[in-house]
Design a protein around this motif. Structure first.
Motif, PDB file in Angstrom:
ATOM      1  N   TYR A   9       0.792  -1.397   0.005  1.00  0.00           N
ATOM      2  CA  TYR A   9       0.048  -0.046   0.174  1.00  0.00           C
ATOM      3  C   TYR A   9       0.838   1.296  -0.007  1.00  0.00           C
ATOM      4  O   TYR A   9       0.665   2.128  -0.611  1.00  0.00           O
ATOM      5  CB  TYR A   9      -0.848   0.102   1.117  1.00  0.00           C
ATOM      6  CG  TYR A   9      -2.157  -0.528   0.831  1.00  0.00           C
ATOM      7  CD1 TYR A   9      -3.275   0.229   0.365  1.00  0.00           C
ATOM      8  CD2 TYR A   9      -2.427  -1.855   1.360  1.00  0.00           C
ATOM      9  CE1 TYR A   9      -4.334  -0.579  -0.225  1.00  0.00           C
ATOM     10  CE2 TYR A   9      -3.695  -2.585   0.842  1.00  0.00           C
ATOM     11  CZ  TYR A   9      -4.805  -1.844   0.295  1.00  0.00           C
ATOM     12  OH  TYR A   9      -5.933  -2.445  -0.156  1.00  0.00           O
ATOM     13  N   ASN A  50     -12.073   5.968  -2.256  1.00  0.00           N
ATOM     14  CA  ASN A  50     -12.083   4.759  -1.668  1.00  0.00           C
ATOM     15  C   ASN A  50     -11.248   4.199  -0.730  1.00  0.00           C
ATOM     16  O   ASN A  50     -11.641   3.406   0.092  1.00  0.00           O
ATOM     17  CB  ASN A  50     -11.728   3.772  -3.209  1.00  0.00           C
ATOM     18  CG  ASN A  50     -11.805   2.609  -2.947  1.00  0.00           C
ATOM     19  OD1 ASN A  50     -10.933   1.714  -2.676  1.00  0.00           O
ATOM     20  ND2 ASN A  50     -12.753   1.999  -3.925  1.00  0.00           N
ATOM     21  N   LEU A  51      -9.998   4.503  -0.557  1.00  0.00           N
ATOM     22  CA  LEU A  51      -9.033   4.266   0.492  1.00  0.00           C
ATOM     23  C   LEU A  51      -9.675   4.884   1.905  1.00  0.00           C
ATOM     24  O   LEU A  51      -9.569   4.066   2.804  1.00  0.00           O
ATOM     25  CB  LEU A  51      -7.534   4.707   0.177  1.00  0.00           C
ATOM     26  CG  LEU A  51      -7.116   4.216  -0.906  1.00  0.00           C
ATOM     27  CD1 LEU A  51      -5.662   4.705  -1.212  1.00  0.00           C
ATOM     28  CD2 LEU A  51      -6.866   2.562  -0.651  1.00  0.00           C
ATOM     29  N   PHE A  54     -13.089   2.558   2.565  1.00  0.00           N
ATOM     30  CA  PHE A  54     -12.998   0.902   2.880  1.00  0.00           C
ATOM     31  C   PHE A  54     -11.741   0.640   3.717  1.00  0.00           C
ATOM     32  O   PHE A  54     -11.842  -0.591   4.606  1.00  0.00           O
ATOM     33  CB  PHE A  54     -12.646   0.262   1.384  1.00  0.00           C
ATOM     34  CG  PHE A  54     -14.014   0.138   0.795  1.00  0.00           C
ATOM     35  CD1 PHE A  54     -14.923  -0.636   1.103  1.00  0.00           C
ATOM     36  CD2 PHE A  54     -14.252   1.113  -0.465  1.00  0.00           C
ATOM     37  CE1 PHE A  54     -16.098  -0.699   0.351  1.00  0.00           C
ATOM     38  CE2 PHE A  54     -15.186   0.891  -1.347  1.00  0.00           C
ATOM     39  CZ  PHE A  54     -16.226   0.179  -0.870  1.00  0.00           C
ATOM     40  N   ILE A  55     -10.754   1.509   3.986  1.00  0.00           N
ATOM     41  CA  ILE A  55      -9.574   1.410   4.816  1.00  0.00           C
ATOM     42  C   ILE A  55      -9.673   2.329   5.889  1.00  0.00           C
ATOM     43  O   ILE A  55      -9.680   1.899   7.259  1.00  0.00           O
ATOM     44  CB  ILE A  55      -8.258   1.208   4.253  1.00  0.00           C
ATOM     45  CG1 ILE A  55      -8.190   0.254   3.352  1.00  0.00           C
ATOM     46  CG2 ILE A  55      -7.237   1.142   5.346  1.00  0.00           C
ATOM     47  CD1 ILE A  55      -6.874   0.115   2.249  1.00  0.00           C
ATOM     48  N   TYR A 109     -14.965  -9.171   6.491  1.00  0.00           N
ATOM     49  CA  TYR A 109     -15.218  -7.782   6.381  1.00  0.00           C
ATOM     50  C   TYR A 109     -16.674  -7.103   6.465  1.00  0.00           C
ATOM     51  O   TYR A 109     -17.453  -7.793   5.979  1.00  0.00           O
ATOM     52  CB  TYR A 109     -14.731  -7.352   4.773  1.00  0.00           C
ATOM     53  CG  TYR A 109     -14.450  -5.809   4.903  1.00  0.00           C
ATOM     54  CD1 TYR A 109     -13.330  -5.158   5.039  1.00  0.00           C
ATOM     55  CD2 TYR A 109     -15.485  -5.137   3.892  1.00  0.00           C
ATOM     56  CE1 TYR A 109     -13.089  -3.682   4.811  1.00  0.00           C
ATOM     57  CE2 TYR A 109     -15.154  -3.773   3.785  1.00  0.00           C
ATOM     58  CZ  TYR A 109     -14.131  -3.161   4.093  1.00  0.00           C
ATOM     59  OH  TYR A 109     -13.841  -1.752   3.900  1.00  0.00           O
ATOM     60  N   LYS A 113     -19.101  -7.589  -0.953  1.00  0.00           N
ATOM     61  CA  LYS A 113     -18.370  -7.309  -2.307  1.00  0.00           C
ATOM     62  C   LYS A 113     -18.609  -8.289  -3.338  1.00  0.00           C
ATOM     63  O   LYS A 113     -18.509  -9.509  -2.910  1.00  0.00           O
ATOM     64  CB  LYS A 113     -16.752  -7.312  -1.968  1.00  0.00           C
ATOM     65  CG  LYS A 113     -16.365  -6.730  -3.270  1.00  0.00           C
ATOM     66  CD  LYS A 113     -16.565  -5.280  -3.384  1.00  0.00           C
ATOM     67  CE  LYS A 113     -15.732  -4.792  -4.530  1.00  0.00           C
ATOM     68  NZ  LYS A 113     -16.549  -3.587  -5.187  1.00  0.00           N
ATOM     69  N   MET A 123     -10.399  -8.590   0.980  1.00  0.00           N
ATOM     70  CA  MET A 123     -10.955  -7.115   0.661  1.00  0.00           C
ATOM     71  C   MET A 123      -9.478  -5.962   0.395  1.00  0.00           C
ATOM     72  O   MET A 123      -9.596  -5.332  -0.302  1.00  0.00           O
ATOM     73  CB  MET A 123     -11.676  -6.667   1.926  1.00  0.00           C
ATOM     74  CG  MET A 123     -12.509  -5.297   1.413  1.00  0.00           C
ATOM     75  SD  MET A 123     -13.575  -5.463   0.251  1.00  0.00           S
ATOM     76  CE  MET A 123     -14.204  -3.908  -0.091  1.00  0.00           C
ATOM     77  N   HIS A 126      -8.095  -6.861  -2.743  1.00  0.00           N
ATOM     78  CA  HIS A 126      -9.087  -6.325  -3.986  1.00  0.00           C
ATOM     79  C   HIS A 126      -8.932  -4.789  -3.853  1.00  0.00           C
ATOM     80  O   HIS A 126      -8.569  -4.253  -4.845  1.00  0.00           O
ATOM     81  CB  HIS A 126     -10.416  -6.681  -3.777  1.00  0.00           C
ATOM     82  CG  HIS A 126     -11.241  -5.615  -4.605  1.00  0.00           C
ATOM     83  ND1 HIS A 126     -11.647  -6.162  -5.965  1.00  0.00           N
ATOM     84  CD2 HIS A 126     -12.059  -4.563  -4.231  1.00  0.00           C
ATOM     85  CE1 HIS A 126     -12.645  -5.147  -6.253  1.00  0.00           C
ATOM     86  NE2 HIS A 126     -12.699  -4.310  -5.359  1.00  0.00           N
ATOM     87  N   LEU A 127      -8.521  -4.329  -2.805  1.00  0.00           N
ATOM     88  CA  LEU A 127      -8.629  -2.724  -2.797  1.00  0.00           C
ATOM     89  C   LEU A 127      -7.174  -2.174  -3.282  1.00  0.00           C
ATOM     90  O   LEU A 127      -6.839  -1.347  -3.947  1.00  0.00           O
ATOM     91  CB  LEU A 127      -8.810  -2.414  -1.559  1.00  0.00           C
ATOM     92  CG  LEU A 127     -10.227  -2.359  -0.943  1.00  0.00           C
ATOM     93  CD1 LEU A 127     -10.078  -2.001   0.822  1.00  0.00           C
ATOM     94  CD2 LEU A 127     -11.219  -1.173  -1.586  1.00  0.00           C
ATOM     95  N   HIS A 130      -7.279  -2.545  -7.162  1.00  0.00           N
ATOM     96  CA  HIS A 130      -8.015  -1.327  -7.415  1.00  0.00           C
ATOM     97  C   HIS A 130      -7.231  -0.068  -7.570  1.00  0.00           C
ATOM     98  O   HIS A 130      -7.156   0.666  -8.722  1.00  0.00           O
ATOM     99  CB  HIS A 130      -9.193  -1.191  -6.441  1.00  0.00           C
ATOM    100  CG  HIS A 130     -10.142   0.074  -6.902  1.00  0.00           C
ATOM    101  ND1 HIS A 130      -9.998   1.249  -6.374  1.00  0.00           N
ATOM    102  CD2 HIS A 130     -11.181  -0.014  -7.623  1.00  0.00           C
ATOM    103  CE1 HIS A 130     -10.909   1.981  -6.658  1.00  0.00           C
ATOM    104  NE2 HIS A 130     -11.751   1.270  -7.655  1.00  0.00           N
ATOM    105  N   LEU A 131      -6.480   0.029  -6.555  1.00  0.00           N
ATOM    106  CA  LEU A 131      -5.552   1.164  -6.326  1.00  0.00           C
ATOM    107  C   LEU A 131      -4.570   1.143  -7.449  1.00  0.00           C
ATOM    108  O   LEU A 131      -4.266   1.938  -8.079  1.00  0.00           O
ATOM    109  CB  LEU A 131      -4.672   1.342  -5.031  1.00  0.00           C
ATOM    110  CG  LEU A 131      -3.610   2.153  -4.738  1.00  0.00           C
ATOM    111  CD1 LEU A 131      -4.179   3.643  -5.000  1.00  0.00           C
ATOM    112  CD2 LEU A 131      -2.925   2.054  -3.450  1.00  0.00           C
TER     113      LEU A 131
END
Length: 147
Positions: A9, A50-51, A54-55, A109, A113, A123, A126-127, A130-131
């Motif tokens: 990340y 998004n970040l 979801f995070i 989670y 999804k 998750m 997945h994120l 996506h990033l």
């Protein structure tokens, strides 16, 4: 696993920063052409939202309220503001991941999804994808414009 995810990340958010920094003409961040429906600026806002959602909210317990439509409708945000928001979301993500227990990665989670409830680990993967995917689109957008 948590250490590896956290490193990835950090790396991918740094890549997002680098892509936005490389836009020489700030107005280019917001150009949409006939073959590209989302400009770099909106993709950047989308990733930040998004970040944060979801995070930050669901793993870091922030009070972030996502406005997904605004991620794609807002225009002409200054480059410096985008970069500051990326820096902020990186701190939120890294803090949330650092404070998250390794054992909890296998728990469910709190959001569905694709018709199922994934584990936190799935998750996060997945994120991360996506990033990386949207950061690649930003890279292509920047190079397509000859920046």
């Amino acid at each position: 696993m948590k250490t590896s995810i956290t490193k990835l990340y950090s790396r991918e958010i740094d890549r997002l920063t680098s892509e936005i920094e490389q836009y020489q003409n700030e107005a280019s961040l917001w150009i949409v052409t006939e073959n590209i429906s989302n400009c770099a600026g909106n993709l950047c806002l989308h990733l930040i939202g998004n970040l944060n959602h979801f995070i930050g909210r669901h793993m870091g317990n922030t009070d972030y309220v996502r406005q997904r439509e605004a991620e794609f409708n807002t225009k002409d945000v200054p480059k410096a503001t985008l970069l500051a928001e990326i820096t902020n979301v990186k701190e939120i993500v890294i803090t949330a991941l650092t404070n998250f227990s390794e054992e909890k990665l296998q728990e469910k989670y709190p959001i569905e999804k694709d018709g199922e409830i994934p584990s936190y680990e799935l998750m996060l993967l997945h994120l991360l994808w996506h990033l990386s995917y949207h950061t690649g689109q930003i890279n292509y957008h920047r190079r397509l414009l000859g920046n």
